[in-house]
Design an enzyme around this catalytic site. Structure first.
Site, PDB file in Angstrom:
ATOM      1  N   LYS A  46       0.863  -1.193   0.000  1.00  0.00           N
ATOM      2  CA  LYS A  46       0.000   0.000   0.000  1.00  0.00           C
ATOM      3  C   LYS A  46       0.898   1.242   0.000  1.00  0.00           C
ATOM      4  O   LYS A  46       2.129   1.128   0.151  1.00  0.00           O
ATOM      5  CB  LYS A  46      -0.914  -0.045   1.208  1.00  0.00           C
ATOM      6  CG  LYS A  46      -0.168   0.006   2.526  1.00  0.00           C
ATOM      7  CD  LYS A  46      -1.055  -0.345   3.712  1.00  0.00           C
ATOM      8  CE  LYS A  46      -0.225  -0.239   4.969  1.00  0.00           C
ATOM      9  NZ  LYS A  46      -0.863  -0.798   6.142  1.00  0.00           N
ATOM     10  N   TYR A  72      14.906  31.073   6.296  1.00  0.00           N
ATOM     11  CA  TYR A  72      13.767  31.828   6.825  1.00  0.00           C
ATOM     12  C   TYR A  72      13.886  31.980   8.339  1.00  0.00           C
ATOM     13  O   TYR A  72      14.261  31.017   9.024  1.00  0.00           O
ATOM     14  CB  TYR A  72      12.463  31.078   6.555  1.00  0.00           C
ATOM     15  CG  TYR A  72      12.019  31.113   5.107  1.00  0.00           C
ATOM     16  CD1 TYR A  72      11.673  32.322   4.493  1.00  0.00           C
ATOM     17  CD2 TYR A  72      11.910  29.939   4.368  1.00  0.00           C
ATOM     18  CE1 TYR A  72      11.243  32.345   3.173  1.00  0.00           C
ATOM     19  CE2 TYR A  72      11.479  29.955   3.049  1.00  0.00           C
ATOM     20  CZ  TYR A  72      11.148  31.162   2.460  1.00  0.00           C
ATOM     21  OH  TYR A  72      10.721  31.191   1.166  1.00  0.00           O
TER      22      TYR A  72
END
Ligand SMILES: *Cc1c(COP(=O)(O)O)cnc(C)c1O
Length: 383
Positions: A36, A275
């Site tokens: 999956k 940042y």
């Protein structure tokens, strides 16, 4: 290559992991390879034939579209089982293609049986029992109704399996809860036996249960994370190696994720990097800019935490992870130049970066980071 990073999948690493699992379960127990989440980010398309080559003959997926991918890419006719979602429209497709389905809902079950009957076919079902995870699965009263349905459509199904799933076998903290689930499961099996119901395969174990609770292996194990070369948690690894003489990790990472240094910069003492103000430079530092960020699946939680490999050295990610960039402190690797290889997951020389070593702060990070690796990063199989 136009992309800023590349994923390599190692056939020999996968073979090693599959051999490890098969040795542990012996030849009486079947391995179902859980793929999956785009084969935990490895890429279903390449992973299915690789796994078949390594000896896998059965796959577990979450949804019908993943089952479709398996049918498209398998080369040796491996079986496939949908553990989760399948819609009414997809049921006939599943039946016609001998795709096995989990049953945890009586409405869906009757639908499937009706469709099979109408087309004079048989639907391959696995009765998924609720045993205490309280997520999916038939409760005891529903199980009795399910048995009535089987009697009502005796020629329209094959009972491939009976199964359940454990709520956290990777942590000893859940020991009591898992034991209770094992007990409930046994009682439900007794009930089925009383009704003369016997499935082809009983299966309950995921990777962690297979290792820590051997009695849960039954006829088949559904193994995901281990085959990719990761233990579910540090705890499970310790559980495994504690009685072994050889204390090294017996698995090999299948996936290597790599990029290149895009730019290099000097930053002087007292400056902040990237940042905001999360990283203050203490000594004049050379910094590499690498074109991978959270848009490529490099989790923001690795800000000021992640490690990468350049020239075989583990280096720190500094500042916040940006959408398309990370910054790496080159102090330990002064020879680094633009264009040099950067390994985000996997090996470089003798050094390696496992997802877990990104940070011990969350066990789920292996699963999450892998499955979030975008589909469009190019992948290639290597030996
Ligand atoms: C994901 C999953 C597994 C495999 O879990 P791993 O920890 O990766 O081995 C097994 N069974 C079910 C129902 C699952 O959803």
């Amino acid at each position: 290559m136009f992309e800023t990073s590349l994923i390599e999948l190692s056939q020999s690493a996968l073979q090693k992991n599959i051999n490890f699992i098969k040795k542990m379960i012996g030849d009486q127990i079947r391995l179902s390879s859980v793929i999956k989440g785009n084969a935990y980010g490895h890429g279903i398309e390449l992973f299915v034939p690789m796994a078949e080559k390594a000896g896998v003959q059965h796959f577990s997926v979450f949804s019908a579209d993943e089952a479709f991918q398996v049918l498209k890419n398998r080369q040796n006719g491996a079986g496939v089982m949908i553990m989760g979602s399948i819609d009414h429209e997809e049921l006939l497709w599943a039946i016609e293609n001998a795709v096995e389905v989990f049953v945890f809902d009586l409405g869906r079950m009757e639908n499937a049986l009706q469709i099979a009957k109408k087309h004079q076919k048989q639907v391959k079902i696995h009765l998924h029992l609720e045993t205490g995870m309280n997520r999916l699965g038939l409760e005891e009263h529903e199980l009795l109704k399910a048995l009535d349905l089987l009697k009502k459509y005796p020629n329209s199904f094959i009972l491939e399996g009976v199964c359940t799933h454990f709520a956290g076998a990777e942590s000893i903290a859940n020991y009591v809860r898992i034991q209770r689930q094992i007990d409930y499961y046994k009682r439900r099996i007794d009930l089925l036996n009383k009704h003369d119901i016997s499935p082809k395969y009983q299966h309950t174990a995921c990777s962690a249960a297979m290792i820590s609770y051997p009695e849960t292996r039954l006829d088949m194990v559904r193994v995901g994370i281990l085959q990719y070369g990761f233990f579910p948690t540090q705890e499970t690894l310790i559980q495994y190696i504690k009685e072994k003489e050889d204390k090294t990790d017996p698995l090999a990472r299948v996936l290597k994720w790599k990029s290149k240094v895009m730019s290099i910069k000097y930053v002087t003492t007292g400056e902040f990097v990237g940042y905001g103000t999360t990283y203050l430079v203490k000594n004049d530092t050379r910094i590499a800019v690498v074109p991978v960020g959270y848009a490529h699946g490099y989790s923001r939680s690795l800000s000021n935490q992640g490690r990468v490999l350049i020239h075989g050295k583990q280096l720190s990610v500094i500042g916040t992870v940006n959408m398309n960039l990370i910054l790496v402190d080159l102090t330990e690797s002064p020879e680094t130049q633009i264009g040099d290889e950067v390994v985000l997951i996997g090996k470089q020389g003798d050094a390696s970066i496992s997802v877990a070593s990104f940070g011990e702060f969350t066990n789920q990070l292996n699963y999450e980071l892998l499955t979030r690796l975008p589909i469009n990063i190019p992948r290639q199989v290597v030996d």
